[in-house]
Motif scaffolding. Structure first.
Motif, PDB file in Angstrom:
ATOM      1  N   GLY A 182      34.739  48.113  -9.518  1.00 44.91           N
ATOM      2  CA  GLY A 182      34.369  49.521  -9.600  1.00 44.91           C
ATOM      3  C   GLY A 182      35.073  50.349  -8.543  1.00 44.91           C
ATOM      4  N   GLU A 183      35.171  49.812  -7.335  1.00 47.88           N
ATOM      5  CA  GLU A 183      35.879  50.509  -6.261  1.00 47.88           C
ATOM      6  C   GLU A 183      37.374  50.567  -6.562  1.00 47.88           C
ATOM      7  N   TYR A 184      37.920  49.507  -7.167  1.00 44.47           N
ATOM      8  CA  TYR A 184      39.323  49.528  -7.569  1.00 44.47           C
ATOM      9  C   TYR A 184      39.581  50.682  -8.532  1.00 44.47           C
ATOM     10  N   ASP A 185      38.703  50.875  -9.499  1.00 49.62           N
ATOM     11  CA  ASP A 185      38.878  51.960 -10.467  1.00 49.62           C
ATOM     12  C   ASP A 185      38.786  53.323  -9.795  1.00 49.62           C
ATOM     13  N   ARG A 186      37.916  53.437  -8.801  1.00 46.25           N
ATOM     14  CA  ARG A 186      37.803  54.710  -8.087  1.00 46.25           C
ATOM     15  C   ARG A 186      39.092  55.019  -7.328  1.00 46.25           C
ATOM     16  N   LEU A 187      39.690  53.984  -6.739  1.00 49.59           N
ATOM     17  CA  LEU A 187      40.916  54.170  -5.955  1.00 49.59           C
ATOM     18  C   LEU A 187      42.152  54.320  -6.829  1.00 49.59           C
ATOM     19  N   ASN A 188      42.077  53.827  -8.077  1.00 50.01           N
ATOM     20  CA  ASN A 188      43.247  53.832  -8.968  1.00 50.01           C
ATOM     21  C   ASN A 188      42.855  54.416 -10.322  1.00 50.01           C
ATOM     22  N   PRO A 189      42.585  55.722 -10.376  1.00 50.24           N
ATOM     23  CA  PRO A 189      42.058  56.318 -11.609  1.00 50.24           C
ATOM     24  C   PRO A 189      43.089  56.470 -12.725  1.00 50.24           C
ATOM     25  N   GLU A 190      44.383  56.451 -12.377  1.00 50.99           N
ATOM     26  CA  GLU A 190      45.408  56.646 -13.406  1.00 50.99           C
ATOM     27  C   GLU A 190      45.547  55.391 -14.259  1.00 50.99           C
TER      28      GLU A 190
END
Length: 294
Positions: A182-190
């Motif tokens: 989930g944190e990965y998705d927040r940091l890499n939204p593209e």
């Protein structure tokens, strides 16, 4: 039916873990390189009327959330059998440490019950069941060294060019894999695809362990460090002790690759003297396999 079967099921580390943006089904596409280690959980499966589960060495739940018990039920469903077993899992793999301990238990139960119940299922059938239980279960069955794609369940075996000696730095507080993704998705939204692991694969099939220095990459490291800044501090403080360092899976276990087993033994002793909790492990090692059967 056999009376008793004992299985060893290995821990894994990801030498590379490259992550893409979530698919429509919610899973993240991966390019990863798995290595199984000779650190294993021991699983004892005894004949019984019903399915029973005991966990030794940890306080994990023994309800239907437990991957070992879910694997046993999945095998019953797949084969239509109503056999039972008393399953005892002796945990040596760190819990919530990014080393696929739960997946190892599922793989070990599948292999062990296939033997105990004399079902005669082949590797492809066990892989099919394992893939439904979790992304890392197929590799826990396979072992060795392999590339994993899709969500990690599509595997291609690699021929290892050398033996790997690791020092594993443990953390008493686990990290939630869903939270790290989930944190990965927040940091890499593209929207993006996972990066290639080809350079590492070439180095791993060469003749020198030093060739992989700088190629061990984990896209989940930064998200894990964001959630646990203390893990980043430990990583930064120990990274120079081996020829390469990588966060294992979603963390928080830190894996140091050393140039030889003797060097790894020395590094492990030094870190213990400094108050770190560490384990020594080598790889690649076999996947989940029967060690005793009667």
């Amino acid at each position: 039916m056999k009376n008793s079967v004992t299985v060893h099921a290995p821990a894994k580390i990801n030498l590379a873990l490259r992550v893409g943006s979530p698919r429509p089904d919610g899973f993240h596409p991966l390019n990863t390189v798995f290595c199984a280690l000779d650190l294993h959980d021991e699983i004892l499966l005894d004949e019984a009327q019903e399915l029973e589960l005991e966990m030794v060495g940890c306080d994990l739940a023994v309800d239907d959330s437990n991957l070992g018990l879910r694997a046993a039920r999945a095998l019953q469903d797949y084969t239509g059998t109503s056999f039972g077993s008393r399953i005892t899992i002796d945990k040596k793999i760190p819990v919530a440490g990014g080393m696929a301990g739960g997946s190892a238990n599922a793989a070990g139960v599948l292999v062990g019950l296939n033997e105990l119940w004399e079902l005669g299922l082949g590797a492809e059938q066990l892989h099919e069941i394992g893939a439904q239980l979790g992304s890392d279960v197929p590799f826990s069955l396979l072992g060795g060294l392999a590339i994993g794609t899709s969500r990690g369940e599509d595997l291609v075996t690699l021929r290892p060019g050398f033996f790997q000696s690791w020092v594993l730095i443990l953390d008493g507080e686990g990290l939630s894999t869903p939270a790290v993704f989930g944190e990965y998705d927040r940091l890499n939204p593209e929207e993006h695809e996972p990066a290639s692991v080809d350079e590492l694969v070439t180095a791993l099939q060469g003749g020198s362990v030093s060739d992989v220095a700088g190629l061990l990459l984990n896209d989940l490291a930064e998200p894990a460090f964001q959630l646990r800044p203390d893990v980043r501090e430990v990583f930064d403080s120990v990274a120079g002790r081996g020829i390469a360092a990588v966060l294992s899976g979603s963390g928080p276990t830190i894996a140091l690759l050393c140039e030889s087993d003797k060097v790894a033994d020395v590094v492990a002793g030094q870190l213990r003297n400094e108050g770190r909790t560490v384990l020594r492990a080598d790889g690649p090692a076999a996947g989940a396999h029967v060690v005793r059967s009667s």
